[in-house]
Design a protein around this motif. Structure first.
Motif, PDB file in Angstrom:
ATOM      1  N   ALA A 139       2.061  11.986  11.492  1.00 44.74           N
ATOM      2  CA  ALA A 139       2.019  10.545  11.218  1.00 44.74           C
ATOM      3  C   ALA A 139       3.233  10.088  10.425  1.00 44.74           C
ATOM      4  O   ALA A 139       3.606   8.914  10.471  1.00 44.74           O
ATOM      5  N   ASN A 140       3.840  11.003   9.669  1.00 46.73           N
ATOM      6  CA  ASN A 140       5.051  10.698   8.922  1.00 46.73           C
ATOM      7  C   ASN A 140       4.880   9.476   8.009  1.00 46.73           C
ATOM      8  O   ASN A 140       5.717   8.580   7.953  1.00 46.73           O
ATOM      9  N   GLY A 141       3.731   9.440   7.303  1.00 44.20           N
ATOM     10  CA  GLY A 141       3.532   8.379   6.330  1.00 44.20           C
ATOM     11  C   GLY A 141       2.867   7.128   6.851  1.00 44.20           C
ATOM     12  O   GLY A 141       2.640   6.182   6.097  1.00 44.20           O
ATOM     13  N   THR A 142       2.542   7.089   8.140  1.00 41.68           N
ATOM     14  CA  THR A 142       1.885   5.904   8.705  1.00 41.68           C
ATOM     15  C   THR A 142       0.389   6.177   8.867  1.00 41.68           C
ATOM     16  O   THR A 142      -0.032   7.332   8.927  1.00 41.68           O
ATOM     17  N   PRO A 143      -0.433   5.134   8.929  1.00 41.40           N
ATOM     18  CA  PRO A 143      -1.885   5.331   9.101  1.00 41.40           C
ATOM     19  C   PRO A 143      -2.193   6.098  10.377  1.00 41.40           C
ATOM     20  O   PRO A 143      -1.509   5.959  11.387  1.00 41.40           O
ATOM     21  N   LEU A 144      -3.230   6.901  10.340  1.00 41.49           N
ATOM     22  CA  LEU A 144      -3.579   7.760  11.455  1.00 41.49           C
ATOM     23  C   LEU A 144      -5.085   7.978  11.522  1.00 41.49           C
ATOM     24  O   LEU A 144      -5.731   8.172  10.494  1.00 41.49           O
ATOM     25  N   TYR A 145      -5.629   7.936  12.734  1.00 40.90           N
ATOM     26  CA  TYR A 145      -7.018   8.314  12.955  1.00 40.90           C
ATOM     27  C   TYR A 145      -7.025   9.550  13.840  1.00 40.90           C
ATOM     28  O   TYR A 145      -6.316   9.605  14.845  1.00 40.90           O
ATOM     29  N   ALA A 146      -7.805  10.541  13.471  1.00 38.74           N
ATOM     30  CA  ALA A 146      -7.930  11.769  14.256  1.00 38.74           C
ATOM     31  C   ALA A 146      -9.342  11.861  14.805  1.00 38.74           C
ATOM     32  O   ALA A 146     -10.315  11.724  14.061  1.00 38.74           O
ATOM     33  N   TYR A 147      -9.473  12.093  16.119  1.00 43.01           N
ATOM     34  CA  TYR A 147     -10.779  12.160  16.760  1.00 43.01           C
ATOM     35  C   TYR A 147     -10.997  13.547  17.353  1.00 43.01           C
ATOM     36  O   TYR A 147     -10.070  14.174  17.849  1.00 43.01           O
ATOM     37  N   SER A 148     -12.221  14.011  17.329  1.00 39.66           N
ATOM     38  CA  SER A 148     -12.578  15.286  17.932  1.00 39.66           C
ATOM     39  C   SER A 148     -12.992  15.068  19.381  1.00 39.66           C
ATOM     40  O   SER A 148     -14.082  14.555  19.656  1.00 39.66           O
ATOM     41  N   MET A 149     -12.124  15.451  20.314  1.00 43.63           N
ATOM     42  CA  MET A 149     -12.454  15.296  21.721  1.00 43.63           C
ATOM     43  C   MET A 149     -13.645  16.185  22.088  1.00 43.63           C
ATOM     44  O   MET A 149     -14.459  15.825  22.939  1.00 43.63           O
ATOM     45  N   ALA A 160      -5.573  18.982   9.245  1.00 47.59           N
ATOM     46  CA  ALA A 160      -5.388  17.708   8.559  1.00 47.59           C
ATOM     47  C   ALA A 160      -3.936  17.562   8.113  1.00 47.59           C
ATOM     48  O   ALA A 160      -3.335  16.490   8.234  1.00 47.59           O
ATOM     49  N   LYS A 161      -3.369  18.656   7.598  1.00 53.86           N
ATOM     50  CA  LYS A 161      -1.968  18.640   7.152  1.00 53.86           C
ATOM     51  C   LYS A 161      -1.039  18.363   8.327  1.00 53.86           C
ATOM     52  O   LYS A 161      -0.076  17.595   8.220  1.00 53.86           O
ATOM     53  N   LYS A 162      -1.337  18.966   9.494  1.00 57.13           N
ATOM     54  CA  LYS A 162      -0.515  18.733  10.676  1.00 57.13           C
ATOM     55  C   LYS A 162      -0.574  17.271  11.100  1.00 57.13           C
ATOM     56  O   LYS A 162       0.429  16.690  11.507  1.00 57.13           O
ATOM     57  N   CYS A 163      -1.784  16.681  11.029  1.00 61.32           N
ATOM     58  CA  CYS A 163      -1.941  15.266  11.381  1.00 61.32           C
ATOM     59  C   CYS A 163      -1.100  14.395  10.456  1.00 61.32           C
ATOM     60  O   CYS A 163      -0.432  13.455  10.891  1.00 61.32           O
ATOM     61  N   ILE A 164      -1.158  14.691   9.180  1.00 63.04           N
ATOM     62  CA  ILE A 164      -0.409  13.913   8.194  1.00 63.04           C
ATOM     63  C   ILE A 164       1.090  14.037   8.451  1.00 63.04           C
ATOM     64  O   ILE A 164       1.830  13.049   8.390  1.00 63.04           O
ATOM     65  N   ASP A 165       1.530  15.250   8.785  1.00 61.15           N
ATOM     66  CA  ASP A 165       2.954  15.463   9.050  1.00 61.15           C
ATOM     67  C   ASP A 165       3.402  14.696  10.282  1.00 61.15           C
ATOM     68  O   ASP A 165       4.480  14.093  10.303  1.00 61.15           O
ATOM     69  N   PHE A 214       0.840  -1.179   0.000  1.00 66.25           N
ATOM     70  CA  PHE A 214       0.000   0.000   0.000  1.00 66.25           C
ATOM     71  C   PHE A 214       0.882   1.238   0.000  1.00 66.25           C
ATOM     72  O   PHE A 214       1.961   1.236   0.571  1.00 66.25           O
ATOM     73  N   SER A 215       0.434   2.263  -0.679  1.00 66.84           N
ATOM     74  CA  SER A 215       1.193   3.500  -0.698  1.00 66.84           C
ATOM     75  C   SER A 215       1.182   4.126   0.682  1.00 66.84           C
ATOM     76  O   SER A 215       0.279   3.906   1.487  1.00 66.84           O
ATOM     77  N   ALA A 216       2.193   4.907   0.970  1.00 64.75           N
ATOM     78  CA  ALA A 216       2.326   5.505   2.293  1.00 64.75           C
ATOM     79  C   ALA A 216       1.391   6.698   2.421  1.00 64.75           C
ATOM     80  O   ALA A 216       1.787   7.856   2.430  1.00 64.75           O
ATOM     81  N   THR A 217       0.096   6.420   2.476  1.00 62.51           N
ATOM     82  CA  THR A 217      -0.886   7.482   2.649  1.00 62.51           C
ATOM     83  C   THR A 217      -1.486   7.388   4.036  1.00 62.51           C
ATOM     84  O   THR A 217      -1.379   6.360   4.705  1.00 62.51           O
ATOM     85  N   THR A 218      -2.094   8.432   4.462  1.00 61.89           N
ATOM     86  CA  THR A 218      -2.643   8.503   5.801  1.00 61.89           C
ATOM     87  C   THR A 218      -4.157   8.496   5.754  1.00 61.89           C
ATOM     88  O   THR A 218      -4.761   9.198   4.969  1.00 61.89           O
ATOM     89  N   THR A 219      -4.769   7.692   6.601  1.00 60.82           N
ATOM     90  CA  THR A 219      -6.216   7.674   6.710  1.00 60.82           C
ATOM     91  C   THR A 219      -6.634   8.574   7.856  1.00 60.82           C
ATOM     92  O   THR A 219      -6.146   8.418   8.965  1.00 60.82           O
ATOM     93  N   ILE A 220      -7.514   9.513   7.582  1.00 66.24           N
ATOM     94  CA  ILE A 220      -8.008  10.413   8.613  1.00 66.24           C
ATOM     95  C   ILE A 220      -9.513  10.274   8.682  1.00 66.24           C
ATOM     96  O   ILE A 220     -10.208  10.487   7.709  1.00 66.24           O
ATOM     97  N   LEU A 221     -10.021   9.901   9.843  1.00 68.13           N
ATOM     98  CA  LEU A 221     -11.466   9.767  10.028  1.00 68.13           C
ATOM     99  C   LEU A 221     -11.928  10.741  11.088  1.00 68.13           C
ATOM    100  O   LEU A 221     -11.262  10.898  12.114  1.00 68.13           O
ATOM    101  N   SER A 222     -13.018  11.363  10.856  1.00 70.39           N
ATOM    102  CA  SER A 222     -13.629  12.196  11.895  1.00 70.39           C
ATOM    103  C   SER A 222     -14.835  11.453  12.428  1.00 70.39           C
ATOM    104  O   SER A 222     -15.756  11.148  11.691  1.00 70.39           O
ATOM    105  N   ILE A 223     -14.808  11.105  13.704  1.00 66.82           N
ATOM    106  CA  ILE A 223     -15.836  10.280  14.312  1.00 66.82           C
ATOM    107  C   ILE A 223     -16.361  10.969  15.563  1.00 66.82           C
ATOM    108  O   ILE A 223     -15.594  11.500  16.354  1.00 66.82           O
ATOM    109  N   ALA A 224     -17.648  10.964  15.746  1.00 66.09           N
ATOM    110  CA  ALA A 224     -18.247  11.515  16.955  1.00 66.09           C
ATOM    111  C   ALA A 224     -19.314  10.562  17.441  1.00 66.09           C
ATOM    112  O   ALA A 224     -20.060  10.006  16.653  1.00 66.09           O
ATOM    113  N   LEU A 225     -19.364  10.357  18.750  1.00 65.31           N
ATOM    114  CA  LEU A 225     -20.341   9.455  19.348  1.00 65.31           C
ATOM    115  C   LEU A 225     -21.737   9.903  18.979  1.00 65.31           C
ATOM    116  O   LEU A 225     -22.116  11.035  19.195  1.00 65.31           O
ATOM    117  N   GLY A 226     -22.509   8.996  18.372  1.00 64.97           N
ATOM    118  CA  GLY A 226     -23.878   9.308  18.028  1.00 64.97           C
ATOM    119  C   GLY A 226     -24.010  10.051  16.721  1.00 64.97           C
ATOM    120  O   GLY A 226     -25.100  10.404  16.318  1.00 64.97           O
TER     121      GLY A 226
END
Length: 217
Positions: free
Chosen positions: A62-72, A55-60, A3-15
């Motif tokens: 992660a440095n090429g590894t998969p990443l999930y970002a959550y909104s606290m 999103a760009k900061k998250c990707i940076d 797989f290419s070194a891309t980052t997965t970013i999901l925004s998830i909120a309870l409910g």
């Protein structure tokens, strides 16, 4: 498969039913398999909480590894809404951790007094490893774990989902008065008609099409 070194970013909120994602795609087909790229036609233009900058900061980071970002903030807001639900006889809010067993989320909800709904022995262990008290965990599972007695003795609330579950628990705790929850299939479930069906939609939480719970009759 590579797989290419891309980052997965999901925004998830309870409910929340809103979710946006940057999806990784396959860079090369694997051997004799013909794979369809999962790449989106266009990059998403908005998110529930991410800006292009964050999103760009998250990707940076992660440095090429998969990443999930959550909104606290969203998690807190929706958790508070559940805890504020009107009730006359007391309320225990449980988070179905199958939605996301992320340790940080479990710890956040635990601090707010939210209990855990687990669907397997593995989820129970993961929750306890995250510091969730055993007495705040409810286990409803199709396959009763081999160490169910250990979990019950620790304080986990186990719900029997079949006659065989009741038999196994009853045999182990014969004559002790051990309490056990029972999951009943009342013969009907949530769901209903949809544009894709001509009859009652299949539901997995109750009714003849469901495999969950002890049949009410």
């Amino acid at each position: 498969m590579k797989f290419s070194a891309t980052t997965t970013i999901l925004s998830i909120a309870l409910g929340s039913t809103q979710c946006t994602a940057f999806t990784p795609f396959t860079s090369k087909p694997f051997a004799s398999f013909s794979l369809t790229k999962l790449q989106m036609a266009e990059n998403p233009s908005e998110s529930v909480f991410l800006t292009p900058e964050t999103a760009k900061k998250c990707i940076d980071v992660a440095n090429g590894t998969p990443l999930y970002a959550y909104s606290m903030q969203k998690l807190n807001e929706n958790a508070d809404a559940c805890l504020a639900f009107p009730n006359a006889y007391g309320l225990t809010v449980r988070y179905a951790m199958k939605a996301s067993p992320n340790g940080s989320i479990l710890k956040l909800f635990n601090k707010k007094g939210i209990h855990i709904d687990a669907s397997s022995g593995h989820e129970v262990k993961r929750a306890m490893d995250a510091g969730i008290p055993a007495e705040n965990i409810s286990l409803s599972t199709q396959e009763l774990p081999a160490n169910f007695a250990e979990l019950i003795d620790l304080g986990v609330k186990v719900n029997a989902c079949s006659i065989s579950h009741l038999e196994r628990i009853g045999q182990h705790y014969a004559g002790t008065g051990q309490k056990v929850g029972v999951r009943v299939n009342p013969g009907v479930g949530s769901g209903g008609f949809s544009s894709s069906t001509t009859g009652f939609s299949k539901t997995n939480v109750g009714g003849p099409s469901s495999s969950f719970g002890i049949w009410h009759e």
